[in-house]
Design a protein around this motif. Sequence first.
Motif, PDB file in Angstrom:
ATOM      1  N   GLU A  56       1.534  -5.348  -7.937  1.00 12.21           N
ATOM      2  CA  GLU A  56       2.685  -4.453  -8.090  1.00 12.21           C
ATOM      3  C   GLU A  56       3.337  -4.617  -9.461  1.00 12.21           C
ATOM      4  O   GLU A  56       3.708  -3.629 -10.106  1.00 12.21           O
ATOM      5  N   SER A  57       3.485  -5.844  -9.914  1.00 11.19           N
ATOM      6  CA  SER A  57       4.079  -6.076 -11.225  1.00 11.19           C
ATOM      7  C   SER A  57       3.218  -5.467 -12.329  1.00 11.19           C
ATOM      8  O   SER A  57       3.726  -4.851 -13.271  1.00 11.19           O
ATOM      9  N   GLN A  58       1.903  -5.624 -12.206  1.00  4.54           N
ATOM     10  CA  GLN A  58       0.998  -5.040 -13.193  1.00  4.54           C
ATOM     11  C   GLN A  58       1.091  -3.514 -13.195  1.00  4.54           C
ATOM     12  O   GLN A  58       1.064  -2.873 -14.258  1.00  4.54           O
ATOM     13  N   LEU A  59       1.190  -2.925 -12.012  1.00  4.20           N
ATOM     14  CA  LEU A  59       1.338  -1.476 -11.915  1.00  4.20           C
ATOM     15  C   LEU A  59       2.622  -0.999 -12.589  1.00  4.20           C
ATOM     16  O   LEU A  59       2.626  -0.020 -13.341  1.00  4.20           O
ATOM     17  N   LEU A  60       3.715  -1.698 -12.310  1.00  2.00           N
ATOM     18  CA  LEU A  60       4.989  -1.306 -12.906  1.00  2.00           C
ATOM     19  C   LEU A  60       4.955  -1.458 -14.421  1.00  2.00           C
ATOM     20  O   LEU A  60       5.510  -0.619 -15.148  1.00  2.00           O
ATOM     21  N   ALA A  61       4.297  -2.501 -14.914  1.00  2.00           N
ATOM     22  CA  ALA A  61       4.167  -2.672 -16.358  1.00  2.00           C
ATOM     23  C   ALA A  61       3.394  -1.506 -16.968  1.00  2.00           C
ATOM     24  O   ALA A  61       3.747  -0.988 -18.039  1.00  2.00           O
ATOM     25  N   PHE A 227       5.325 -10.020   0.675  1.00  2.00           N
ATOM     26  CA  PHE A 227       6.261  -9.055   0.133  1.00  2.00           C
ATOM     27  C   PHE A 227       6.329  -7.828   1.037  1.00  2.00           C
ATOM     28  O   PHE A 227       5.313  -7.381   1.568  1.00  2.00           O
ATOM     29  N   THR A 228       7.510  -7.283   1.180  1.00  2.00           N
ATOM     30  CA  THR A 228       7.709  -6.198   2.147  1.00  2.00           C
ATOM     31  C   THR A 228       6.974  -4.913   1.779  1.00  2.00           C
ATOM     32  O   THR A 228       6.806  -4.046   2.637  1.00  2.00           O
ATOM     33  N   THR A 229       6.543  -4.766   0.533  1.00  2.00           N
ATOM     34  CA  THR A 229       5.780  -3.574   0.161  1.00  2.00           C
ATOM     35  C   THR A 229       4.271  -3.812   0.217  1.00  2.00           C
ATOM     36  O   THR A 229       3.494  -2.971  -0.220  1.00  2.00           O
ATOM     37  N   ASP A 230       3.873  -4.939   0.766  1.00  2.00           N
ATOM     38  CA  ASP A 230       2.448  -5.262   0.873  1.00  2.00           C
ATOM     39  C   ASP A 230       1.838  -4.491   2.037  1.00  2.00           C
ATOM     40  O   ASP A 230       2.221  -4.695   3.195  1.00  2.00           O
ATOM     41  N   PRO A 231       0.883  -3.601   1.776  1.00  2.00           N
ATOM     42  CA  PRO A 231       0.299  -2.811   2.861  1.00  2.00           C
ATOM     43  C   PRO A 231      -0.466  -3.641   3.883  1.00  2.00           C
ATOM     44  O   PRO A 231      -0.724  -3.172   4.989  1.00  2.00           O
ATOM     45  N   SER A 232      -0.814  -4.879   3.538  1.00  2.00           N
ATOM     46  CA  SER A 232      -1.538  -5.719   4.499  1.00  2.00           C
ATOM     47  C   SER A 232      -0.683  -6.035   5.723  1.00  2.00           C
ATOM     48  O   SER A 232      -1.222  -6.345   6.790  1.00  2.00           O
ATOM     49  N   ILE A 233       0.639  -5.963   5.594  1.00  2.00           N
ATOM     50  CA  ILE A 233       1.512  -6.206   6.746  1.00  2.00           C
ATOM     51  C   ILE A 233       1.250  -5.159   7.823  1.00  2.00           C
ATOM     52  O   ILE A 233       1.030  -5.482   9.000  1.00  2.00           O
ATOM     53  N   GLU A 234       1.264  -3.909   7.426  1.00  2.00           N
ATOM     54  CA  GLU A 234       0.988  -2.824   8.381  1.00  2.00           C
ATOM     55  C   GLU A 234      -0.463  -2.829   8.823  1.00  2.00           C
ATOM     56  O   GLU A 234      -0.768  -2.664  10.012  1.00  2.00           O
ATOM     57  N   LYS A 276      12.826   7.463 -10.113  1.00  2.00           N
ATOM     58  CA  LYS A 276      11.750   8.005  -9.266  1.00  2.00           C
ATOM     59  C   LYS A 276      11.114   6.950  -8.361  1.00  2.00           C
ATOM     60  O   LYS A 276      10.360   7.288  -7.444  1.00  2.00           O
ATOM     61  N   LEU A 277      11.404   5.684  -8.596  1.00  2.00           N
ATOM     62  CA  LEU A 277      10.758   4.623  -7.820  1.00  2.00           C
ATOM     63  C   LEU A 277      11.452   4.429  -6.477  1.00  2.00           C
ATOM     64  O   LEU A 277      12.660   4.224  -6.416  1.00  2.00           O
ATOM     65  N   THR A 278      10.671   4.479  -5.416  1.00  2.00           N
ATOM     66  CA  THR A 278      11.180   4.256  -4.063  1.00  2.00           C
ATOM     67  C   THR A 278      10.380   3.142  -3.396  1.00  2.00           C
ATOM     68  O   THR A 278       9.260   2.818  -3.812  1.00  2.00           O
ATOM     69  N   THR A 279      10.943   2.584  -2.358  1.00  2.00           N
ATOM     70  CA  THR A 279      10.230   1.538  -1.617  1.00  2.00           C
ATOM     71  C   THR A 279       8.941   2.086  -1.023  1.00  2.00           C
ATOM     72  O   THR A 279       7.876   1.454  -1.102  1.00  2.00           O
ATOM     73  N   GLU A 280       9.027   3.280  -0.428  1.00  2.00           N
ATOM     74  CA  GLU A 280       7.833   3.901   0.147  1.00  2.00           C
ATOM     75  C   GLU A 280       6.787   4.147  -0.937  1.00  2.00           C
ATOM     76  O   GLU A 280       5.576   3.996  -0.708  1.00  2.00           O
ATOM     77  N   GLY A 281       7.273   4.518  -2.122  1.00  2.61           N
ATOM     78  CA  GLY A 281       6.356   4.748  -3.228  1.00  2.61           C
ATOM     79  C   GLY A 281       5.636   3.486  -3.658  1.00  2.61           C
ATOM     80  O   GLY A 281       4.450   3.524  -4.022  1.00  2.61           O
ATOM     81  N   LEU A 282       6.336   2.353  -3.616  1.00  2.00           N
ATOM     82  CA  LEU A 282       5.694   1.086  -3.962  1.00  2.00           C
ATOM     83  C   LEU A 282       4.591   0.739  -2.968  1.00  2.00           C
ATOM     84  O   LEU A 282       3.522   0.254  -3.355  1.00  2.00           O
ATOM     85  N   THR A 284       2.818   2.826  -1.277  1.00  2.00           N
ATOM     86  CA  THR A 284       1.702   3.727  -1.564  1.00  2.00           C
ATOM     87  C   THR A 284       0.944   3.282  -2.805  1.00  2.00           C
ATOM     88  O   THR A 284      -0.296   3.293  -2.830  1.00  2.00           O
ATOM     89  N   LEU A 285       1.674   2.888  -3.851  1.00  2.00           N
ATOM     90  CA  LEU A 285       1.026   2.407  -5.072  1.00  2.00           C
ATOM     91  C   LEU A 285       0.160   1.180  -4.780  1.00  2.00           C
ATOM     92  O   LEU A 285      -0.984   1.095  -5.243  1.00  2.00           O
ATOM     93  N   ASN A 286       0.705   0.243  -4.022  1.00  4.08           N
ATOM     94  CA  ASN A 286      -0.057  -0.968  -3.690  1.00  4.08           C
ATOM     95  C   ASN A 286      -1.280  -0.650  -2.847  1.00  4.08           C
ATOM     96  O   ASN A 286      -2.359  -1.217  -3.038  1.00  4.08           O
ATOM     97  N   ARG A 287      -1.113   0.270  -1.901  1.00  2.89           N
ATOM     98  CA  ARG A 287      -2.246   0.643  -1.056  1.00  2.89           C
ATOM     99  C   ARG A 287      -3.332   1.319  -1.883  1.00  2.89           C
ATOM    100  O   ARG A 287      -4.530   1.038  -1.723  1.00  2.89           O
ATOM    101  N   THR A 288      -2.928   2.198  -2.784  1.00  3.66           N
ATOM    102  CA  THR A 288      -3.890   2.883  -3.644  1.00  3.66           C
ATOM    103  C   THR A 288      -4.627   1.887  -4.534  1.00  3.66           C
ATOM    104  O   THR A 288      -5.851   1.946  -4.694  1.00  3.66           O
ATOM    105  N   ALA A 289      -3.860   0.951  -5.117  1.00  4.78           N
ATOM    106  CA  ALA A 289      -4.464  -0.025  -6.023  1.00  4.78           C
ATOM    107  C   ALA A 289      -5.443  -0.945  -5.309  1.00  4.78           C
ATOM    108  O   ALA A 289      -6.386  -1.452  -5.927  1.00  4.78           O
ATOM    109  N   ASN A 290      -5.220  -1.166  -4.012  1.00  7.17           N
ATOM    110  CA  ASN A 290      -6.076  -2.072  -3.250  1.00  7.17           C
ATOM    111  C   ASN A 290      -7.091  -1.338  -2.383  1.00  7.17           C
ATOM    112  O   ASN A 290      -7.682  -1.935  -1.476  1.00  7.17           O
ATOM    113  N   ALA A 291      -7.298  -0.066  -2.669  1.00  5.31           N
ATOM    114  CA  ALA A 291      -8.289   0.721  -1.936  1.00  5.31           C
ATOM    115  C   ALA A 291      -9.688   0.148  -2.166  1.00  5.31           C
ATOM    116  O   ALA A 291      -9.922  -0.570  -3.145  1.00  5.31           O
ATOM    117  N   PRO A 292     -10.632   0.448  -1.269  1.00  3.70           N
ATOM    118  CA  PRO A 292     -11.984  -0.109  -1.390  1.00  3.70           C
ATOM    119  C   PRO A 292     -12.654   0.159  -2.736  1.00  3.70           C
ATOM    120  O   PRO A 292     -13.439  -0.660  -3.216  1.00  3.70           O
TER     121      PRO A 292
END
Length: 311
Positions: A56-61, A227-234, A276-282, A284-292
């Motif tokens: 997430e930090s790398q994405l935001l950078a 982290f609460t925006t980690d898609p692995s939780i869901e 423009k940054l939202t929690t839901e957006g984070l 989604t960004l993390n899920r996209t970045a960690n896609a197969p």
Amino acid sequence: MNLRRSLTYVAAGAALVMGLAACGGGGGSSPLGSGGASQAPAATDTIRIGSADFTESQLLAQIYGQALQAKGVKVDITAPIGSREVYFPALTDGSIDLIPDYTGTLLQYIKKDATQTAADDVYTALKAAVPAPLTVLDKAAAEDKDAVVVTSDFATKNNLKSIADLAPIANTMVFGGPSEFQTRPDGIPGIQKTYGVTFKSYSALDTGGPVTVKGLKDNTVQAADLFTTDPSIEDNKFVVLADPKNNFAAQNVVPLINAKKATDQVKQILNAVQAKLTTEGLVTLNRTANAPDKPNLDTVAKNWLSQNGLA
């Protein structure tokens, strides 16, 4: 933070070196130095952007850097650096100029006796506490907090709903998380002080990454910091235990920047990103970045900027 967040934090005091190759921006980048040495500050017309070593930090950078580039600002995006204990000194000595950070943990790092937990209170206190030559820009609505997480089976078996519910069984449990969490004020010390929860032992794993997730799934650890925006939780149906006493303060995304590089143009560009940054957006960004297919982070960032009219 990671939190979140993906990637292994470097321990405090570790060498601030990694061969840093520019991921974008003008001029390329040189190493931050060897043996912990600093590198020369970026040119006055260039903003050197760092990140912690989680996704997430790398994405935001990348988002910050590409947004600035789109408006003609010269940037140099470094390779991931490490934990706050490593990158904060790099900011203060000018080795880097800008990094995405999180309000609550940043405030507690700077002011260890900080008691603010609500988002606006934390941000107000942070603005007053940030030392020269640094400053923070607008906080985003997006929030990514540390959380105490257990598996759904473990939560059901022990009737766990909040961190306080761990008190009777914590002496039989191994807690997993990044090494810094064991000593940070809102980490293990905070949980013990706030909730009277003392774990059997601590296992230093990665920062919200696959090692921590695996540890929960195979019961190597019975609770962990994610982290609460980690898609692995869901994805794994993990349970985030409630924090009714606010051990974890608000953690809104905020740009931490050298004030000399925070021109009116730079502020306007980055504050537009923040809006423009939202929690839901984070998430989604993390899920996209960690896609197969493991897309490049610069591509994920570019697409986000385009979708939000900031490219």
